[in-house]
Write an enzyme that holds these catalytic residues in place. Structure first.
Site, short mmCIF file in Angstrom:
data_model
loop_
_atom_site.label_atom_id
_atom_site.label_comp_id
_atom_site.label_asym_id
_atom_site.label_seq_id
_atom_site.Cartn_x
_atom_site.Cartn_y
_atom_site.Cartn_z
NE ARG A 70 6.45 -55.87 0.59
CZ ARG A 70 7.10 -57.01 0.52
NH1 ARG A 70 8.07 -57.19 -0.38
NH2 ARG A 70 6.82 -58.00 1.34
CE1 TYR A 199 -0.44 -53.42 -1.22
CE2 TYR A 199 1.94 -53.59 -1.55
CZ TYR A 199 0.82 -53.79 -0.77
OH TYR A 199 0.96 -54.36 0.47
CE LYS A 208 7.31 -52.55 4.27
NZ LYS A 208 7.32 -53.65 5.20
CG HIS A 228 10.16 -55.76 7.83
ND1 HIS A 228 9.78 -56.92 7.21
CD2 HIS A 228 9.07 -54.96 7.80
CE1 HIS A 228 8.52 -56.84 6.81
NE2 HIS A 228 8.06 -55.66 7.17
CB SER A 250 5.42 -59.10 4.50
OG SER A 250 6.52 -58.27 4.22
CB CYS A 252 4.91 -63.07 9.89
SG CYS A 252 5.05 -64.06 8.39
CG ASP A 279 6.08 -52.47 8.33
OD1 ASP A 279 5.97 -53.72 8.41
OD2 ASP A 279 6.40 -51.90 7.29
NE ARG A 371 -0.58 -54.95 3.44
CZ ARG A 371 0.34 -55.36 4.30
NH1 ARG A 371 0.65 -54.64 5.36
NH2 ARG A 371 0.97 -56.51 4.12
P1 GTP Z 1 3.22 -56.43 7.29
O1 GTP Z 1 2.38 -55.21 7.46
O2 GTP Z 1 2.98 -57.11 5.98
O3 GTP Z 1 4.67 -56.18 7.48
O4 GTP Z 1 2.69 -57.54 8.32
P2 GTP Z 1 2.68 -57.73 9.90
O5 GTP Z 1 3.90 -58.47 10.31
O6 GTP Z 1 2.38 -56.46 10.60
O7 GTP Z 1 1.47 -58.77 10.07
P3 GTP Z 1 0.08 -58.67 10.86
O8 GTP Z 1 0.26 -58.37 12.32
O9 GTP Z 1 -0.80 -57.78 10.10
O10 GTP Z 1 -0.45 -60.17 10.76
C1 GTP Z 1 -0.78 -60.77 9.56
C2 GTP Z 1 -1.61 -62.01 9.75
O11 GTP Z 1 -1.10 -62.86 10.78
C3 GTP Z 1 -3.05 -61.69 10.12
O12 GTP Z 1 -3.89 -62.51 9.37
C4 GTP Z 1 -3.11 -62.04 11.57
O13 GTP Z 1 -4.40 -62.38 11.98
C5 GTP Z 1 -2.11 -63.18 11.72
N1 GTP Z 1 -1.52 -63.22 13.08
C6 GTP Z 1 -0.94 -62.19 13.73
N2 GTP Z 1 -0.54 -62.56 14.97
C7 GTP Z 1 -0.88 -63.87 15.11
C8 GTP Z 1 -0.73 -64.83 16.15
O14 GTP Z 1 -0.21 -64.55 17.24
N3 GTP Z 1 -1.18 -66.09 15.90
C9 GTP Z 1 -1.76 -66.42 14.71
N4 GTP Z 1 -2.17 -67.68 14.55
N5 GTP Z 1 -1.93 -65.55 13.71
C10 GTP Z 1 -1.50 -64.29 13.90
C1 SPV Z 2 4.99 -55.54 3.96
O1 SPV Z 2 4.72 -56.13 2.90
O2 SPV Z 2 5.91 -55.93 4.71
C2 SPV Z 2 4.22 -54.36 4.38
C3 SPV Z 2 3.23 -53.82 3.45
O3 SPV Z 2 4.43 -53.84 5.46
S1 SPV Z 2 3.98 -52.90 2.17
O4 SPV Z 2 4.02 -51.50 2.58
O5 SPV Z 2 3.14 -53.01 1.01
O6 SPV Z 2 5.29 -53.37 1.91
MN MN Z 3 6.08 -54.80 6.55
#
Ligand code: GTP
Ligand code: SPV
Ligand code: MN
Length: 588
Positions: A70, A199, A208, A228, A250, A252, A279, A371
């Site tokens: 983004r 993207y 979003k 979110h 994002s 996290c 999400d 992704r």
């Molecule tokens: P968006 O799709 O961008 O909104 O992200 P999201 O919040 O769904 O994040 P996602 O669950 O994909 O996690 C992103 C990163 O954080 C990955 O590299 C995971 O491995 C890491 N991660 C997720 N949960 C944990 C956790 O409990 N501990 C640690 N150390 N890392 C984590």
């Molecule tokens: C984020 O960035 O929080 C996502 C991926 O969930 S995107 O759809 O690219 O915004």
């Molecule tokens: Mn997101």
């Protein structure tokens, strides 16, 4: 099914006249159509088919190297008054922006096809669902939208013929020039325009652009919330089920928490976690006065790196078929996707830039923001109520950030007003999900900083107002941090499945059963209030995870004040009140 809504038909004709596509194709969302879209993407080189035995009906794609995340600095909220966009958004005058876009996009689809993608955000037939249209010249976008939203005839069926209440979106990949990349929102007209990016978050407008930025402005006017947040259901050994929402910035941990598999000891006792969304949550009051959440999406657009059978088996099983992988690496012998964190690197790897790659290469094989796009219904932990038209009742809201220091593993807010303050004062280290520096701490209220479609101060006020309407029926509010590190920079908390231990405490607090100490932050578990049996964690690590250090919080309070001053006069006075009360409780 042909579209019989005259407002839609007229707008599509007018847009085609401006963008001058060679032809216009209405997308119906059928399986047959999807097959032919994928075939076309294969023949034009966008999609590389993956091993049909290991990843049936799945494809590998890479983006332009400049177009991988983004672009918050190229994202605009266009309202007549600049004050309505507030200090956290890039603002543009709608007339000026329309002029700019019209001159840039005039005739931009010459020689191309314009696909008309009707899409529904939310379950079929839900009173909370909403319809949008994306007119796009990117077949890649159409294929992804087919997974992420309910597109085509389903969407048309959810729009009345006399309704002008839909979001109008235009998207063109243009020439991908980053200098002239625009992600524009016109909340006063429910219009979205994205140009020069292909993207996800920039180009898949349902996500979003609509479900957060436009929807948050609708939600404010109509008395609901567009957030979110992931949504998950937790069943305890007694068979009692509670749903929880969690807002993390994002990359996290939302996808991971939404698909959590509890530790073995929990499974043996009968705990169960199920997924509603990973999400975005739209939260409306039900007739009983409680908040109910729907997941407006139909798929997961998840971060690939770090995803493995160790960290997230449910995601791994979800992406086994009918999935698009973007900017991951490719195992050339097996023709399967690969990324850092998946396991041993395969012998012959093509990286996301289409170069040969070896573990000795100085770069990552998969882009850190690579992704997968996968249908939600394929998730083994998908909840039976995930498409329930009325949504699922929410018992707790969890905020969380990625913070090496300062915020403890978990704490509970004292009440809704304090909980709103906890959300407003969230901060997190930046990730690869947006362009810019990674690992810098920034204030990210409610994980919505890049997604609030209006003035952030008004948004905070809206949260307070929602609480005033529902009173004691509002969910409990919590804050977590899975990312606290030791002096060597190593994560102290095992995370992933072990996050169940924190969820158990959260639900225990909601039920009025779990123990806690009242501390300056709110209510915090003592070590003995958490079930840490079987966790690989030293007593010293637990102490560090739960610690609140004055020096850290002194800095934190300073940073909060700076942020409040940026928000300015529209920051609700209740937020200042909570801040001062916290300062006093901390003795700072
Ligand atoms: P968006 O799709 O961008 O909104 O992200 P999201 O919040 O769904 O994040 P996602 O669950 O994909 O996690 C992103 C990163 O954080 C990955 O590299 C995971 O491995 C890491 N991660 C997720 N949960 C944990 C956790 O409990 N501990 C640690 N150390 N890392 C984590
Ligand atoms: C984020 O960035 O929080 C996502 C991926 O969930 S995107 O759809 O690219 O915004
Ligand atoms: Mn997101």
């Amino acid at each position: 099914m042909t579209c019989s809504n005259p407002f839609v038909v007229k707008w599509v004709e007018e847009t085609a006249a401006r963008l001058k596509p060679t032809n216009v194709v209405w997308v119906n969302g059928s399986d047959e159509e999807y097959r032919s879209i994928c075939d076309q993407l294969v023949s034009d080189g966008t999609f590389t088919p993956l091993n049909p035995k290991k990843f049936p009906n799945s494809y590998w794609a890479v983006s332009d190297p400049s177009d991988v995340a983004r672009v918050e600095d190229r994202t605009f909220i266009c309202t007549r008054s600049q004050d309505d966009a507030g200090p956290t958004n890039n603002w543009a005058d709608p007339r000026e922006m329309f002029k700019t876009l019209n001159s840039l996009m005039e005739g931009c689809m010459q020689g191309r096809t314009m696909y008309v993608v009707p899409y529904l955000m939310g379950p079929d037939g839900s009173p909370f669902s909403r319809v949008g249209f994306e007119l796009t010249d990117s077949l890649y976008v159409v294929a992804n939208m087919r997974i992420m939203a309910r597109i085509g005839d389903t969407a048309l069926r959810n729009l009345k013929d006399d309704s002008n209440d839909f979001v109008r979106g235009v998207h063109s990949i243009g020439d991908l020039d980053p200098e002239h990349r625009y992600i524009c929102h016109f909340p006063e007209q429910n219009i979205i325009a994205s140009f020069n990016s292909n993207y996800g978050g920039n180009a898949l407008q349902g996500k979003k652009c609509f479900a957060l930025r436009i929807a948050s402005t609708l939600a404010r006017r109509q008395g609901w919330l567009a957030e979110h947040m992931l949504i998950l259901g937790i069943t305890n050994p007694k068979g009692e089920k509670h749903y929880v929402c969690a807002a993390f910035p994002s990359a996290c941990g939302k996808t991971n928490l939404a698909m959590l598999i509890p530790p073995q000891s929990y499974l043996e006792q009968g705990w169960k976690v199920e997924t509603v969304g990973d999400d975005i949550a739209w939260l409306n009051f039900g007739s009983d006065g409680r908040l109910y959440a729907i997941n407006p999406e139909a798929g997961f657009f998840g971060v690939a790196p770090g995803t493995s059978y160790k960290t997230n088996p449910n995601a791994m099983d979800t992406i086994k078929s009918n999935t698009i992988f973007t900017n991951t690496a490719l195992d050339l012998d097996e023709m399967v996707p690969w990324w850092e964190g998946l396991g041993e690197p395969p012998k012959r790897v093509r990286d996301w830039m289409k170069h040969d790659w070896t573990p000795a290469s100085k770069t990552k094989a998969a882009h850190p923001n690579s992704r997968f796009t996968a249908p939600a219904r394929q998730c083994p932990s998908i909840d039976a109520n995930w498409e329930s038209p009325g949504g699922v009742p929410i018992s707790a809201i969890i905020f969380g950030g990625r913070r090496a220091h300062t915020t403890p593993l978990v704490y509970q807010a004292r009440d809704w007003q304090h909980g709103t303050f906890v959300g407003v004062t969230m901060a997190s280290e930046t990730t690869a999900a947006a362009t810019g520096k990674v690992g810098e701490l920034r204030r990210d209220p409610m994980a919505m900083l890049p997604f609030i479609g209006y003035h952030a101060g008004d948004y905070f006020q809206h949260w307070l107002d929602m609480g005033k309407r529902a009173g004691a029926k509002m969910p409990g509010v919590f804050h977590v941090n899975w990312f606290r590190t030791d002096d060597a920079g190593k994560f102290l908390w095992p995370g992933f499945g072990d996050n169940m231990r924190v969820l158990e405490w959260v639900l225990g607090r909601v039920a009025g059963k779990a123990g806690a100490a009242e501390t300056p932050l709110g209510f915090q578990p003592r070590a003995e209030d958490l079930n840490l049996q079987g966790a690989t964690l030293s007593a010293a690590a637990v102490e560090e995870l739960l610690a609140v250090k004055k020096a850290d919080w002194e800095e934190e309070l300073e940073s909060q004040e700076k942020f409040f001053n940026k928000i300015g006069a529209k920051l609700p006075k209740e937020i200042w009140t909570e801040h001062r009360a916290l300062r006093q409780r901390l003795g700072l």
